[in-house]
Structure formats: structure tokens, C-alpha cells
Design an enzyme around this catalytic site. Structure first.
Site, PDB file in Angstrom:
ATOM      1  N   TYR A 114       0.827  -1.194   0.000  1.00 62.03           N
ATOM      2  CA  TYR A 114       0.000   0.000   0.000  1.00 62.03           C
ATOM      3  C   TYR A 114       0.864   1.247   0.000  1.00 62.03           C
ATOM      4  O   TYR A 114       2.071   1.174   0.209  1.00 62.03           O
ATOM      5  CB  TYR A 114      -0.971  -0.014   1.196  1.00 62.03           C
ATOM      6  CG  TYR A 114      -0.359   0.328   2.540  1.00 62.03           C
ATOM      7  CD1 TYR A 114       0.533  -0.539   3.166  1.00 62.03           C
ATOM      8  CD2 TYR A 114      -0.670   1.515   3.186  1.00 62.03           C
ATOM      9  CE1 TYR A 114       1.080  -0.229   4.403  1.00 62.03           C
ATOM     10  CE2 TYR A 114      -0.125   1.834   4.429  1.00 62.03           C
ATOM     11  CZ  TYR A 114       0.753   0.952   5.026  1.00 62.03           C
ATOM     12  OH  TYR A 114       1.303   1.259   6.241  1.00 62.03           O
ATOM     13  N   LYS A 118       6.574  -1.782   1.775  1.00 59.60           N
ATOM     14  CA  LYS A 118       5.379  -1.272   2.469  1.00 59.60           C
ATOM     15  C   LYS A 118       4.223  -2.255   2.287  1.00 59.60           C
ATOM     16  O   LYS A 118       3.306  -2.038   1.500  1.00 59.60           O
ATOM     17  CB  LYS A 118       5.030   0.130   1.948  1.00 59.60           C
ATOM     18  CG  LYS A 118       4.114   0.922   2.888  1.00 59.60           C
ATOM     19  CD  LYS A 118       4.133   2.383   2.514  1.00 59.60           C
ATOM     20  CE  LYS A 118       3.108   3.203   3.267  1.00 59.60           C
ATOM     21  NZ  LYS A 118       3.279   3.249   4.715  1.00 59.60           N
ATOM     22  N   GLU A 122      12.017   2.188  14.148  1.00 64.53           N
ATOM     23  CA  GLU A 122      11.148   3.307  13.744  1.00 64.53           C
ATOM     24  C   GLU A 122       9.918   3.303  14.650  1.00 64.53           C
ATOM     25  O   GLU A 122       9.851   2.524  15.594  1.00 64.53           O
ATOM     26  CB  GLU A 122      10.773   3.197  12.259  1.00 64.53           C
ATOM     27  CG  GLU A 122      10.166   1.876  11.876  1.00 64.53           C
ATOM     28  CD  GLU A 122      10.017   1.663  10.379  1.00 64.53           C
ATOM     29  OE1 GLU A 122       9.933   2.637   9.629  1.00 64.53           O
ATOM     30  OE2 GLU A 122       9.967   0.494   9.975  1.00 64.53           O
ATOM     31  N   LEU A 143      11.167   1.361   6.955  1.00 62.06           N
ATOM     32  CA  LEU A 143      10.581   1.840   5.705  1.00 62.06           C
ATOM     33  C   LEU A 143      11.321   3.121   5.298  1.00 62.06           C
ATOM     34  O   LEU A 143      11.522   4.000   6.137  1.00 62.06           O
ATOM     35  CB  LEU A 143       9.093   2.147   5.907  1.00 62.06           C
ATOM     36  CG  LEU A 143       8.359   2.510   4.611  1.00 62.06           C
ATOM     37  CD1 LEU A 143       8.091   1.251   3.792  1.00 62.06           C
ATOM     38  CD2 LEU A 143       7.050   3.215   4.908  1.00 62.06           C
TER      39      LEU A 143
HETATM   40  N1  PDD Z   1       2.931   4.902   7.422  1.00 61.04           N
HETATM   41  N2  PDD Z   1       7.650   3.695   8.863  1.00 61.04           N
HETATM   42  C1  PDD Z   1       6.521   2.967   8.824  1.00 61.04           C
HETATM   43  C2  PDD Z   1       6.540   1.616   9.424  1.00 61.04           C
HETATM   44  C3  PDD Z   1       5.345   3.496   8.236  1.00 61.04           C
HETATM   45  O1  PDD Z   1       4.218   2.756   8.217  1.00 61.04           O
HETATM   46  C4  PDD Z   1       5.367   4.801   7.705  1.00 61.04           C
HETATM   47  C5  PDD Z   1       4.159   5.428   7.070  1.00 61.04           C
HETATM   48  C6  PDD Z   1       6.574   5.535   7.767  1.00 61.04           C
HETATM   49  C7  PDD Z   1       6.702   6.918   7.195  1.00 61.04           C
HETATM   50  O2  PDD Z   1       6.712   6.900   5.793  1.00 61.04           O
HETATM   51  P1  PDD Z   1       6.160   8.123   4.933  1.00 61.04           P
HETATM   52  O3  PDD Z   1       6.884   9.331   5.379  1.00 61.04           O
HETATM   53  O4  PDD Z   1       6.492   7.751   3.543  1.00 61.04           O
HETATM   54  O5  PDD Z   1       4.675   8.208   5.219  1.00 61.04           O
HETATM   55  C8  PDD Z   1       7.683   4.943   8.339  1.00 61.04           C
HETATM   56  C9  PDD Z   1       1.718   5.402   6.806  1.00 61.04           C
HETATM   57  C10 PDD Z   1       1.545   6.853   7.014  1.00 61.04           C
HETATM   58  C11 PDD Z   1       0.521   4.583   7.234  1.00 61.04           C
HETATM   59  O6  PDD Z   1       0.702   3.403   7.438  1.00 61.04           O
HETATM   60  O7  PDD Z   1      -0.588   5.093   7.337  1.00 61.04           O
END
Ligand code: PDD
Length: 284
Positions: free
Chosen positions: A36, A147, A179, A204
Site C-alpha cells: 500500500y 510497504k 522506527e 521503511l
Molecule cells: N505509514 N515507517 C513505517 C513503518 C510506516 O508505516 C510509515 C508510514 C513511515 C513513514 O513513511 P512516509 O513518510 O512515507 O509516510 C515509516 C503510513 C503513514 C501509514 O501506514 O498510514
């Protein structure tokens, strides 16, 4: 802002959310065989759209799946969805599964992917509250750079935080922070350096992370990409996290230790402002 009775996208159709259907044999449901993306919207425009699209393609390719549509088709569907749902601020999720097949562990070949998209109206700009986090063990699989929709471990961690009256969790593997449950994590050291874990299979590669690190460097801030411990974080002057759904969010408590005097730190707040400012300039 309301998410009542949204119109969602399912395999090329725009349908009311309570009429949207996917098969019980969808591999996303049976095997979490799906990836996703989530892209934020401000003033009816998408931030970092191309970077999110590139990461979607990479996640799919790592799992031997193709992109289900071109970048322009994807952007068009994103735009149609926010228009139909009247979303000026919030986000759009896209979920892509390998498709529908009788249950078998081996990847089936020659099946159509399932593609769904939906909006979430959400206030992303405005005053930033600091969050209180706890640390919990990172029990996720070894390819956190992809992801995927396997979000149970993150969900368990964040629920544990909620049960303790806190906001989120920072995940710890072999003594260092990987993270947050759904965000990248940072500390600001006493000598003003921003420390965040380096990219690898353990985290990620956040799109917001890349943008914020670039902006921080442009502000003359020194950046160290390396692992850090919870103890080092507690001793730092500031802590924050980044994600597309929350931009730069200050942390004001880690495992009961107050950070930056219990109020959002100035560097975190400034980076959030700059990210929004610059994001608006390049949004599409
Ligand atoms: N999640 N690390 C993880 C495990 C994440 O699920 C996310 C983002 C990030 C940050 O990535 P980005 O800056 O590209 O959003 C880091 C999204 C927001 C979610 O699951 O809703």
C-alpha cells in the site's frame, strides 16, 4: 471534515463504500500478499506524489508484482477520488494485492491484481501537539523496507501505547530504535545534530523522511544517519517523528521521561512548518 459514506475506487470503478466488494479469496486477505501507499493532501493537492508512486512500484517489484497502472492513471484516480469526496486536506490510500486465487502458498501466475483506493479527510496542518511514546519490541518481519499490509505488529504496539494512556510506540530491535509504529523516528542531540536510523531492510524508507532530511540540511542542520538507543533518545534535547499522515510530529515523552520540557521542541516545530511550506510549493 467527514468520512461518512465515501466513494471508493475498486478495480477501475468508483462505488459507495458500503457497496464496495473484494473476494474472500483475495490474497491480500488470505496472505497479506499486498502493498500500500498513502499520500497526503493539502489544499486539494498531493504532496510528494511521485516519490510515493516510485516507492509503490519498488514495493510491488520486490514482491514480483507489476505496477497495475501508469503514474498518470494513478494521479487521475487520486484526483477523482478527492474531488468526489470533497477532500481538501487528508490522505489517499492505495492498496494493491496480487489478486484472487484459490488458497495456495505459491504465488499464482496470470491473475489480475486487486486495486483499491480510498480517502480519509483529516486535519494535517494547524497547531502541533507533542506525543507521548513508549518503547516496545519490534516483532515485525525482516523486510520492513517493503510497504506491505502486514501491519499487525504495528497495531499491537500502538494499542499497547493507547492502553497505557500514551500516543504511540517506538520499536526496538537488538537494543536500538528501528522506527515508530507507522513513522520514522529522530532525536536532536545536545550539540544540535539530527540523528535518525540509516536506511536498510530494518525500516521503511519514509518519503517524508527524505524530504525533511533534505530541508534540514538546507537549514544548515547536521544529520547523522545511524541507530540510536532509547537511553540516548531520553537524553536528547528533542525527539520527533515523520509520516505522510502527520508530517513532523514532536515527541514530548519517551517511556515516562519528559522531552524538551514537556512541550514540542523548536527544531521539530520549525521542520514541520518548512515541510508544509515546501510541500505546498511542489504539490500537484
Ligand atoms: N505509514 N515507517 C513505517 C513503518 C510506516 O508505516 C510509515 C508510514 C513511515 C513513514 O513513511 P512516509 O513518510 O512515507 O509516510 C515509516 C503510513 C503513514 C501509514 O501506514 O498510514
Amino acid at each position: 471534515m467527514s468520512n461518512n459514506k465515501r466513494t471508493v475506487y475498486v478495480n477501475g470503478d468508483y462505488v459507495p463504500e458500503d457497496e464496495a466488494k473484494v473476494s474472500v479469496f483475495d490474497r491480500g486477505f488470505l496472505f497479506a500478499d499486498a502493498v500500500y501507499e498513502v499520500t497526503s493532501v493539502i489544499d486539494g493537492k498531493f504532496l510528494d506524489f511521485d516519490a510515493h508512486t516510485a516507492r509503490l512500484e519498488r514495493s510491488l517489484n520486490e514482491l514480483d508484482m507489476p505496477m497495475p497502472m501508469t503514474r498518470d492513471e494513478l494521479l487521475d484516480a487520486h484526483r477523482q477520488l478527492i474531488e468526489m469526496n470533497n477532500v481538501q486536506e487528508g490522505c489517499v490510500y492505495i492498496q494493491v494485492t496480487r489478486g484472487v486465487a484459490d488458497r495456495d502458498f505459491i504465488f499464482p501466475e496470470g491473475i489480475a491484481q486487486t486495486v483499491i483506493m480510498f480517502t480519509q479527510a483529516k486535519k494535517l496542518t494547524g497547531e502541533k501537539k507533542g506525543l507521548r511514546v513508549i518503547s516496545t519490541p519490534d516483532i515485525r518481519w525482516g523486510r520492513r523496507d517493503i510497504k506491505t499490509v502486514q501491519l499487525l505488529a504495528a497495531s499491537i504496539g500502538k494499542t499497547a501505547a493507547k492502553k497505557q494512556g500514551k500516543d504511540d510506540t517506538w520499536l526496538v530491535k537488538e537494543g536500538t530504535v528501528t522506527e515508530g509504529s507507522s513513522n520514522n523516528t529522530y532525536i536532536v542531540t545536545k550539540d544540535g545534530k539530527i540523528v535518525t536510523r540509516h536506511l536498510s531492510n530494518t525500516i521503511l524508507p519514509g518519503i517524508t523522511r527524505a524530504a525533511v532530511l533534505k530541508l534540514a540540511a538546507e537549514q544548515g542542520l547536521e544529520i547523522e544517519e545511524r541507530p540510536f538507543t532509547i537511553e540516548e533518545a531520553k537524553d536528547a534535547t528533542e525527539a520527533f517523528m515523520t509520516a505522510a499522515t502527520s508530517f513532523v510530529t514532536p515527541v514530548i515523552e519517551i517511556d515516562g521521561t519528559q522531552m524538551s520540557g514537556g512541550i514540542p521542541g523548536p527544531i521539530s516545530l520549525r521542520l514541520n512548518e518548512i515541510y508544509i511550506e515546501e510541500g505546498k510549493k511542489t504539490s500537484i
